[in-house]
Enzyme design. Structure first.
Site, PDB file in Angstrom:
ATOM      1  N   ASN A 276       0.811  -1.221   0.000  1.00  0.00           N
ATOM      2  CA  ASN A 276       0.000   0.000   0.000  1.00  0.00           C
ATOM      3  C   ASN A 276       0.847   1.275   0.000  1.00  0.00           C
ATOM      4  OD1 ASN A 276      -2.363  -1.652   0.248  1.00  0.00           O
ATOM      5  ND2 ASN A 276      -1.890  -1.843   2.437  1.00  0.00           N
ATOM      6  N   ARG A 277       2.084   1.150  -0.459  1.00  0.00           N
ATOM      7  CA  ARG A 277       3.006   2.284  -0.516  1.00  0.00           C
ATOM      8  C   ARG A 277       3.315   2.869   0.862  1.00  0.00           C
ATOM      9  NH1 ARG A 277       3.471   0.176  -4.735  1.00  0.00           N
ATOM     10  NH2 ARG A 277       3.877   1.149  -6.765  1.00  0.00           N
ATOM     11  N   LEU A 278       3.079   2.089   1.914  1.00  0.00           N
ATOM     12  CA  LEU A 278       3.408   2.528   3.270  1.00  0.00           C
ATOM     13  C   LEU A 278       4.804   2.001   3.609  1.00  0.00           C
ATOM     14  CD1 LEU A 278      -0.029   1.981   5.045  1.00  0.00           C
ATOM     15  CD2 LEU A 278       0.893   4.069   4.009  1.00  0.00           C
TER      16      LEU A 278
END
Length: 214
Positions: free
Chosen positions: A191-193
Site C-alpha cells: 500500500n506504498r506505506l
C-alpha cells in the site's frame, strides 16, 4: 508510447524494517543488507549510483561499483580526470544510491569524498584483471573520441608495452573514500506505506535516527 507508463506498478511485499531491529551504527545495517544482496545473487549487488555537482551547480549521476567499505567509508575507483573526478575535485559533496530491486530495498547516502592514499589505489589496482588495468591506462574517460577503433588501437599498443611486466597504475586513476553524514534505508511495504529510516551523524560522532513518512 504504446505502453501506459502510469499503469505500471508493483506491490512491495517482501519484508519490513522495524525500528527495534535497527543498530545504533547504520554502517552495521548497510553491511548486513549488502551481504544479503550478495547472498541473494541480485543483479550487480555492489552497483552504486554516484551523484556529483559541478561548480556551476549542475548535478549528474552515473553508476560505478563499490569496491570496499572500511573505517566507516564507502570506497570506489575511477579516473580522476573523468567528469565525476573533476566535479569531486571542485565540490567533494557526493551522494550514493544503492538499489536492490529484487529485495525491494534502497539505501541513500550523502557525504564527503576524498581521494584514498596512492598506496591504497596501487594495492587495489594490482588486483584488477590485466585487461582492465590496460583499459584504465588508455581510456580518456568522459572525453569525446572519434570511434571505437581509436580505443581498440590504443589498447593493443598499450598492452604490447607491458608484456612480461607489471602494469603500473596511471596517476590519473585511483580511489575515492566517501565519509557519510546522512544514510537513509528504504524497505518497500504494501500500500506504498514503505519503511524509511534516516540516520544523521551528530557532532559528537553518534547517529541520530528518525522514521520518515513514505
Amino acid at each position: 508510447m504504446k505502453t501506459d507508463l502510469a499503469g505500471i506498478r508493483q506491490e512491495y511485499t517482501k519484508g519490513g524494517l522495524r525500528e527495534s531491529d535497527l543498530p545504533e551504527d547504520p554502517l552495521l545495517l548497510f553491511s548486513k543488507w549488502l551481504q544479503e544482496a550478495i547472498d541473494a545473487k541480485v543483479d550487480e549487488p555492489t552497483a552504486v549510483i554516484v551523484g556529483t555537482v559541478s561548480r556551476e551547480g549542475q548535478p549528474s549521476t552515473r553508476t560505478v561499483l563499490l569496491k570496499d567499505l572500511h573505517d566507516g567509508k564507502f570506497i570506489f575507483y575511477t579516473n580522476y580526470e573523468s567528469r565525476k573526478g573533476r566535479q569531486l575535485a571542485d565540490n567533494p559533496h557526493v551522494s550514493l544510491s544503492f538499489v536492490w530491486h529484487q529485495l525491494e530495498r534502497q539505501v541513500h547516502v550523502e557525504g564527503i569524498a576524498n581521494k584514498v592514499p596512492a598506496s591504497e589505489s596501487d594495492q587495489y589496482f594490482k588486483t584488477r584483471p590485466y585487461k582492465s588495468r590496460i583499459g584504465s591506462r588508455i581510456s580518456p574517460q568522459s572525453q569525446p573520441i572519434n570511434n571505437r577503433m581509436q580505443l581498440m588501437r590504443a589498447f593493443v599498443k598499450e598492452a604490447a608495452r607491458w608484456i612480461g611486466k607489471e602494469v603500473e597504475r596511471p596517476e590519473q586513476w585511483g580511489g575515492f573514500a566517501v565519509t557519510p553524514h546522512r544514510i537513509e534505508f528504504w524497505q518497500g511495504r504494501p500500500n506504498r506505506l514503505h519503511d524509511r529510516f534516516l540516520f544523521t551523524l551528530q557532532t559528537d560522532g553518534t547517529w541520530k535516527r528518525e522514521r520518515l513518512a513514505p
